[in-house]
Design an enzyme around this catalytic site. Structure first.
Site, mmCIF file in Angstrom:
data_model
loop_
_atom_site.group_PDB
_atom_site.id
_atom_site.type_symbol
_atom_site.label_atom_id
_atom_site.label_comp_id
_atom_site.label_asym_id
_atom_site.label_seq_id
_atom_site.Cartn_x
_atom_site.Cartn_y
_atom_site.Cartn_z
ATOM 1 N N CYS B 104 -1.277 -20.932 -2.195
ATOM 2 C CA CYS B 104 -2.436 -21.715 -2.610
ATOM 3 C C CYS B 104 -3.075 -20.922 -3.741
ATOM 4 O O CYS B 104 -3.637 -19.858 -3.509
ATOM 5 C CB CYS B 104 -3.441 -21.919 -1.485
ATOM 6 S SG CYS B 104 -4.958 -22.683 -2.112
ATOM 7 N N CYS B 107 -7.494 -21.344 -3.318
ATOM 8 C CA CYS B 107 -8.416 -20.972 -2.245
ATOM 9 C C CYS B 107 -7.732 -20.389 -1.014
ATOM 10 O O CYS B 107 -8.373 -20.181 0.002
ATOM 11 C CB CYS B 107 -9.233 -22.190 -1.822
ATOM 12 S SG CYS B 107 -8.236 -23.525 -1.155
ATOM 13 N N SER B 108 -6.447 -20.133 -1.068
ATOM 14 C CA SER B 108 -5.749 -19.584 0.102
ATOM 15 C C SER B 108 -5.818 -20.506 1.310
ATOM 16 O O SER B 108 -5.894 -20.041 2.445
ATOM 17 C CB SER B 108 -6.305 -18.207 0.492
ATOM 18 O OG SER B 108 -6.552 -17.418 -0.636
ATOM 19 N N CYS B 109 -5.811 -21.824 1.096
ATOM 20 C CA CYS B 109 -5.752 -22.718 2.252
ATOM 21 C C CYS B 109 -4.395 -22.525 2.933
ATOM 22 O O CYS B 109 -3.425 -22.129 2.299
ATOM 23 C CB CYS B 109 -6.019 -24.173 1.868
ATOM 24 S SG CYS B 109 -4.860 -24.900 0.694
#
Lengths: 133, 162
Positions: B104, B107-109
């Site tokens: 991601c 946002c590092s989802c």
């Protein structure tokens, strides 16, 4: 395609047999702590609690997080270690400010009170506080 | 005035989090016990072991594998793995000629119900930018050497969601 009964039974054992602990255990926490410090867990949990309560959505949170991370990256502080949950907290505070009766200035004020606490103050998250206003 | 975020002018994150929790508790929006329970669930009950069970099932059950590739969210739901960040699961298979990598960039989802919370390296700015530019090198640095004839596809989950 249909599996034979024998294969299915073996498969059942394979899947259900993934040990919870020991060398053959399925990886649990990516080999690292889920939260590096307790506050990270609290900040994470607070955000999800407010999502559960319908004060904002996970998509709102994600959108604010994207902004906070982009801001951090724009600062170009390559000497500073990246802290994902610092960005998470910035995003959460803005959503709280927008979606609840708690404002950013409230958070600032309360934080200043806590900073000014006498050293060695034994604080417990679970307790209500009377800081003697 | 509000202190600038990301700056040294603010109280530390632990202090601000404590203040935030106290204020939200006072407003009746947060209950410490429920919060403890929620955090414990993420620390103890979700993690890569959930995803491992799904993959192991796909290895031995061809019908399930088909369902998993067809509609990841529904197939994963058969295990009861659902919830926040698990609403849109897409599963892509690796084979002898194809390796898939997920990132991601924004946002590092991460699929929490399936893999737990993302590890540090997944959230790291270096991983998020470099895996797109030089996936073979990054994977190699992480201990996975892929032959040159194996194609690598990088999936950006933030782009997929939008």
């Amino acid at each position: 395609m249909t599996l034979t009964c024998a294969t299915q039974a073996d498969g059942e054992n394979l899947v259900d047999g993934l040990a919870a602990e020991g060398p053959a255990a399925a990886p649990r926490s990516n080999g690292e702590l889920v939260f590096k410090a307790p506050w990270e867990g609290r900040a994470f949990g607070l955000a999800l609690t407010l999502v559960d309560r319908g004060l904002f959505t996970l998509a709102d949170l994600q959108a604010e997080l994207i902004i906070a991370i982009a801001e951090w990256e724009a600062l170009g502080q390559s000497n500073e270690e990246y802290e994902y949950y610092e960005c998470w907290l910035v995003a959460l505070e803005r959503l709280v400010d927008r979606s609840t009766a708690v404002g950013l200035s409230d958070i600032d004020q309360r934080s200043e009170q806590y900073v000014a606490r006498p050293h060695g103050h034994d604080h417990d998250h679970a307790h209500d506080h009377d800081h003697g206003h | 005035m509000t202190a600038q975020p990301h700056s040294g002018g603010r109280a530390s994150a632990p202090i601000r989090t404590e203040a935030l929790e106290a204020l939200l508790t006072e407003k009746g929006l947060v209950n410490a016990g429920a919060l403890d329970g929620l955090i414990n669930r993420f620390v103890n009950d979700v993690g890569p072991m959930n995803g491992a069970r799904v993959v192991a099932r796909a290895w031995v059950d061809a019908d399930f594998r088909e369902r998993l590739l067809d509609d990841g969210t529904a197939a994963v739901g058969e295990f009861g793995f659902s919830g926040p960040q698990g609403e849109h699961i897409v599963v892509v298979p690796n084979d002898d000629k194809q390796h898939n990598v997920v990132v991601c960039t924004l946002c590092s989802c991460y699929p929490w119900p399936l893999l737990g919370l993302p590890p540090d390296w997944y959230k790291d700015p270096a991983y998020r930018s470099r895996i797109v530019r030089e996936p073979r090198l990054v994977l190699s640095e992480m201990g996975l050497d892929l032959e040159d004839d194996i194609n690598i596809t990088v999936w950006d989950s933030s782009a997929e969601n939008r």
